[in-house]
Design an enzyme around this catalytic site. Structure first.
Site, PDB file in Angstrom:
ATOM      1  N   GLU A 155      -8.706  -4.674   8.424  1.00 45.36           N
ATOM      2  CA  GLU A 155      -7.444  -4.617   9.142  1.00 45.36           C
ATOM      3  C   GLU A 155      -7.684  -4.179  10.582  1.00 45.36           C
ATOM      4  OE1 GLU A 155      -3.147  -2.336   8.428  1.00 45.36           O
ATOM      5  OE2 GLU A 155      -4.990  -1.520   7.631  1.00 45.36           O
ATOM      6  N   TYR A 168       0.837  -1.204   0.000  1.00 39.82           N
ATOM      7  CA  TYR A 168       0.000   0.000   0.000  1.00 39.82           C
ATOM      8  C   TYR A 168       0.872   1.255   0.000  1.00 39.82           C
ATOM      9  CZ  TYR A 168      -4.764  -1.846   0.727  1.00 39.82           C
ATOM     10  OH  TYR A 168      -5.988  -2.424   0.573  1.00 39.82           O
TER      11      TYR A 168
END
Lengths: 369, 388, 369, 388
Positions: B248, B128
């Site tokens: 997450e 990411y």
């Protein structure tokens, strides 16, 4: 009252600052840290040539005869460079102790060598848990623990409890029989060692009043060391705060420098508050650390260590936080400042120790009033 | 209102506790209980142990081979694992890419990847963050160009990812890449699965301030990624990415870990005689109180979320408070031993428990930075919950 | 596990919330506060009619037989309204104490009157400094201090130390000879009184186990009161935080609502964190305040009071701060929430008391482990 | 570097101490030492006492009848006055309008107003803030229209000022008014001196949360103000206002007051036996340490500013820390007595010293709001000092 430094003092600080900028860059420091010994005798000689090893030695012994203010300027200027060499131990605490606690002969022998950098003398004071060093018939046994830079010393000064209960001071060669030095790196990349003594032959070096009890001289020398440590901390804080301001000005997120975000601005303001309050206390510590009134001296030094210890934590943690992931990397000197600030907080008595010492004195006085 | 767990949940807790007690290899427990870094094998061994028990797909529904636990059971499972000294789950596969695959992946992708996550045959990492795109993720620059070819269409990927946690162990990386450079930042992003063995993938370690190698830079140079490795549609990657960021955030408070570490703090403080100091004891007490409150807050959030929802903005409360508590515990442990914490990693100097406290304190500074910095979490709270 | 309230509970809370919104506005409260007595018996009768005075009384005595959860809901709903009437003292603590510490006759006599609002019973426990109340031959002498709402009681329950060292419970009419009540307003606009006893004739009301020592029953009743106080605090926090959010959305400076300033946003986030952590502990306190395991009960209640006490301070101070000058004005209810939150922090043992009690228990257990 | 005061300064300190000791009426000292509100007469009596001694123009140069002290002497004077239990100076006249008059006022204005400030014959108050213009002062709306008239040109003033401290005692108010509504916010403002006895001036009390009447609203309805009462030029008021705000910031740290209150805290804490509690003693110690540091910081700022400069942005550091310390002392005093602080203003309930502690705590919340909120001060520090 004035807060200015005179020309000599400014020149001294500039000398050290130039040395750090030119000759003690982050890469050289890294190489030294990663070397086997973890410090550099070559650097030590460079410092000797600059004259800064002579700061804590009196003129009669070839030193500059400067006081805590000049020592503080040097330590402050070393701050940002994170010197790995034993300046605080060998050029500040050791000569202060030797001048206060040892015989004239001993002083004549060692102080000139300290000033020239020919000898590194380190004072080992903190006893291992349940292994306090005792002197019996001139032989020392026990353990000193986490003695910073003990493993680079040419001579060790060791405090020991004598049979009569008094604390005496002894000199000891690191290579003497019965002496084991176990060196290791510390959190901040510096070196320390445990000193294991098993019937080690040592020479008592106490003189005059201190022959029977060296406690006062030791306290006085450590207080000078503490004031110097405070000055170092300010230097690191300044570097840390300035680097963080720079980072906030250049790092962009969401289309603007992150320094435009008000929450981060206010955090920086808080960091500056800590820094400036610490600087004030560092000045006060320098002025008071040689005050013969022990109560007043300890009160001031404890106040300074509390202020500076809290600032070390606050500034270190928030500088890393505001740097984000970058602040976590070994590659940036910032993380090394973080670790040194952390170590400083734990050295010479941590914040809690000094807060409680200060509070106890305050309670006694307020209740007596 | 009823703050007690149900009899079934209590029985489940006992079952997990027993399993951890019996099934967790002692050398791993020792490491976890004493803050020593785990290596790849430790993680894999524990995941395989779980898998053999049928618990490999922690948090997964039954249809994908998971145990199909309720959120409360998952919470209990993670708490007991943490308290028992088990490693954290390898979340990149289990908790991050797996949910994305289950919702947005093709049946082929699900069949190809999910089983090997469960069995720990393949290790995943996350692509990411980029050097210029941290909190502001949508500004990412890694480019993927679609190349039509008779050997099969593929993307040519170029760019750099960073802060790739445990990327040095990874077989696969899931990446956000820009497939339409003309579109607005959040459009034009696609979500690719990239084989780490592909030519052009280079992993470079980032050493952190505690001397550890946990994170990495991942360089992507002309990396060929088959179109079949794209999740969902081209340029829709931001949708999947946001979905993943939500997932997450399960177990973001880390209650179990905090309880384990608080117990360690109390053991150390007692051994050091620090609990006789009113000031120090009050600090420990404050942390235990904060943790008691956070545990209830966590259960409230869990119970409000219901069965299969991703955590909402309330998870930000858990993130902030949870990381603050964990950091404060680490800090207090270090303080408890004082200068004995300075000789880092040295045994035989101070008490054994002191050896890793300095590094542990340093390492945990990451908690308030990674996973959405605590400043970002406060933005979320004030804007999403309070409407400011 | 579930955190939902059932229909009855929600209805109860709604009843009180509606009463506050409709019948206990800021202006009516101000008029009551400025009246001679500082509270309103008319309001008390309205509360009786709503049935909420019966919450803490068992069904056998004409009450609703509800527990701490329902009491908490009522207290929470009263929170924003800053009720001046003695609900906590007379409708929560008093019946809890009477049920635990007095004879069946006494219960039969007084509990129904409490439930209907016909009688206000207040428990006086905190001794004046150096003037602890002692019972000698059924006569009480000494001082109880800062007894909230004692000056509106129809009957006082008074703890006193007997000649044998045990703590006993006595009932006392405020008008009885030897009784002087000195009432005054407190910081939060409520009423309290000092109770001066000089050979006042009182009736011992202890029963069963408590006849010799009422300490356990008193602790149990006060713990129920503390849990209720926590619930009230949450209600005030909610109102305070919500009002501050509204203010930040409407108040404009420098061309935008001040709620757009990130530093203030983050402050609000911190306030919300305090509020939610407090709410969690208030639930836990409600669930545990009747636990017969005194150690566990006190541990939980201390933890709750610490969390909530700190939140009271943080939220009150920052709500005023973020309101700027407006937050300082008597005209806005905000400043009254501030004062009640401040008073709550100081009541039933302040944050320090509970933190130290919790810490002492923690230390004992950790060192025993 | 030399942190000691000079012998001359020490002698001056002794002189001030002696004067306060001998000259301050005991009933005023009693009030100040115990946090009891002062009335107008108390302030006036003390100012007259100072004036008789030749110290009426505190902080003023000799040419205007002041004692011509150095900034350090002024610092010493204020510290000793505070420690000795003297009232704060009536700053609106002495420290706010007087410096403006000296620099920007006409000789006629100086001669008309300054002497009566020194002698406390006239009480001034400040007309800066408005309901919609607090921190954002430049957005003020009070209008002044110039009216030409044979009886002398004058302004017709309409608007509302607020937070006017002790305006109920005032004979004069200095006001910022908008004379050019078309100009940008900071232009078009003029600085007028308004006689409070003018028709159309109404003062309405604002009661604060401690029940005190310290601040007011001042309504201005068609108030006629002669043009001669304007300071300097029309539409240049912002310049004078900023100058004044700088001067308002002298002695902003309040070291003397904090020392006096800290001593009171220690007396109360000792009487309550709270200093035996390690936790409480540590809190008091922390405040004393913070104050020690702030005192040096204050002297550093003083010494860097030189003789006749207004305080720079560093004064913001002093404002924040000084007010935080004063607030914390008040809070800790209240905590020290616990529930004995609840009966507000009651004597004969708890110990006498407890009676005003609750109100004192409440009242001092103003310190972080007024005079430029501490949030504004942090903006100044980060932007003006750190360049963010």
């Amino acid at each position: 009252m004035n807060f200015d430094f005179n020309e000599d003092q400014r020149a001294l600080a500039d000398t050290v600052r130039r040395f750090v900028a030119k000759d003690y860059g982050f890469e050289r420091r890294r190489a030294i840290r990663d070397s086997a010994s973890g410090w550099s005798r070559a650097v030590w000689q460079e410092l000797a040539e600059l004259g800064v090893l002579a700061v804590g030695v009196g003129e009669g012994h070839g030193g500059l005869g400067y006081g805590p203010l000049e020592t503080g300027l040097v330590m402050n200027a070393f701050g940002a460079g994170l010197l790995l060499e034993p300046y605080l131990a060998a050029a500040v605490v050791a000569p202060a102790l030797i001048r206060r606690a040892t015989s004239a002969d001993f002083q004549d022998q060692w102080l000139p060598r300290i000033a020239t950098g020919d000898s590194i003398v380190v004072f080992a004071h903190q006893d291992g848990r349940g292994e306090a060093v005792r002197a019996i018939d001139g032989k020392l046994s026990g353990r000193k623990t986490v003695v910073t830079h003990a493993d680079c010393a040419d001579l060790l000064l060791v405090s020991a409890r004598a049979a009569d209960g008094g604390v005496r001071l002894f000199a000891l060669a690191p290579a003497a029989p019965g002496v084991t030095l176990r060196g290791y790196p510390t959190l901040d990349g510096q070196r320390a060692a445990d000193l294991l003594l098993d019937q080690a032959t040592a020479t008592e070096v106490g003189a005059g009043d201190t022959a029977n009890n060296a406690t006062q001289a030791i306290d006085a020398a450590l207080d000078i060391g503490l004031a110097a440590l405070c000055a170092e901390a300010i230097g690191i804080m300044e570097a840390t705060v300035a680097a963080t301001v720079d980072y906030l000005k250049t790092r962009r997120q969401f289309g603007q420098p992150i320094g435009r975000f008000q929450a981060l601005q206010h955090r920086m303001a808080d960091m500056l508050l800590h820094q400036e309050q610490s600087r004030s206390m560092s000045y006060l510590a320098a002025m008071q650390c040689t005050n013969p009134d022990q109560k007043l001296r300890q009160r001031t030094l404890s106040a300074a260590k509390v202020t500076i210890g809290q600032a070390c934590r606050f500034i270190a943690q928030n500088a890393v936080q505001l740097h984000g992931g970058m602040g976590m990397t070994d590659e940036l000197i910032l993380s090394h400042w973080f670790k040194r600030l952390t170590a400083i907080e734990m050295s010479f008595g941590d914040t809690d120790f000094h807060l409680q010492r200060f509070a106890a004195q305050l309670s006694r006085e307020a209740q007596a009033a | 209102m009823d703050l007690d767990f149900s009899p079934g949940e209590n029985a489940f807790r006992e079952e997990v506790r027993q399993f951890v007690n019996d099934g967790l290899p002692p050398h791993i427990r020792h490491k976890v209980m004493n803050g020593i870094h785990l290596d790849r094998d430790d993680h894999v061994l524990w995941q395989r142990t779980l898998h053999q028990r049928g618990w490999g797909g922690v948090g997964w529904p039954r249809e994908f081979g998971g145990p199909g636990w309720t959120p409360t059971e998952l919470y209990i499972f993670e708490e007991e694992c943490a308290k028992g000294g088990a490693p954290r789950l390898i979340s990149f596969g289990l908790k991050m890419i797996a949910p994305v695959l289950m919702v947005f992946g093709s049946p082929e992708q699900q069949a190809r990847y999910l089983p090997k996550i469960m069995s720990a045959e393949e290790w995943w990492c996350q692509g990411y963050s980029e050097p210029g795109a941290g909190s502001d993720l949508a500004s990412l620059k890694t480019r993927a160009e679609l190349v039509k070819s008779s050997a099969g269409d593929h993307y040519l990927v170029n760019g750099q990812k960073t802060w790739t946690t445990l990327g040095q162990y990874a077989d696969w990386i899931f990446c956000l890449v820009r497939t339409d450079p003309e579109a607005k930042p959040q459009r034009g992003i696609s979500f690719l699965l990239i084989d780490m063995k592909s030519p052009g993938v280079t992993v470079r370690p980032i050493i952190t301030l505690d001397g550890a190698h946990e994170v990495n830079e991942v360089w992507l140079e002309d990396v060929r990624v088959p179109v079949a490795n794209r999740i969902g549609e081209e340029n829709q990657g931001w949708t999947y990415a946001k979905f993943l960021l939500g997932h997450e955030r399960t177990n973001i408070a880390g209650i179990g870990i905090a309880k384990r570490e608080l117990a360690r703090l109390k053991r150390i403080a007692a051994a050091e005689g620090r609990l006789d100091e009113a000031l120090f004891a009050a600090r420990v007490a404050q942390l235990e109180i904060d943790l008691m409150a956070l545990e209830i807050t966590n259960l409230r959030v869990l119970s409000a979320e219901g069965a299969h929802q991703a955590p909402g903005p309330e998870a930000s409360i858990l993130k902030i408070k949870g990381t603050e508590i964990q950091q404060a515990i680490a800090e207090l442990m270090m303080q408890a031993v004082g200068s004995a914490a300075l000789p880092v990693g040295q045994t035989g100097v101070g008490p054994d428990y002191a050896a890793n406290l300095g590094a542990g304190y340093c390492n945990l500074r990451k908690l308030s930075i990674f996973g959405g910095s605590n400043e970002i979490q406060k933005n979320i709270i004030s804007q999403m919950i309070m409407g400011l």
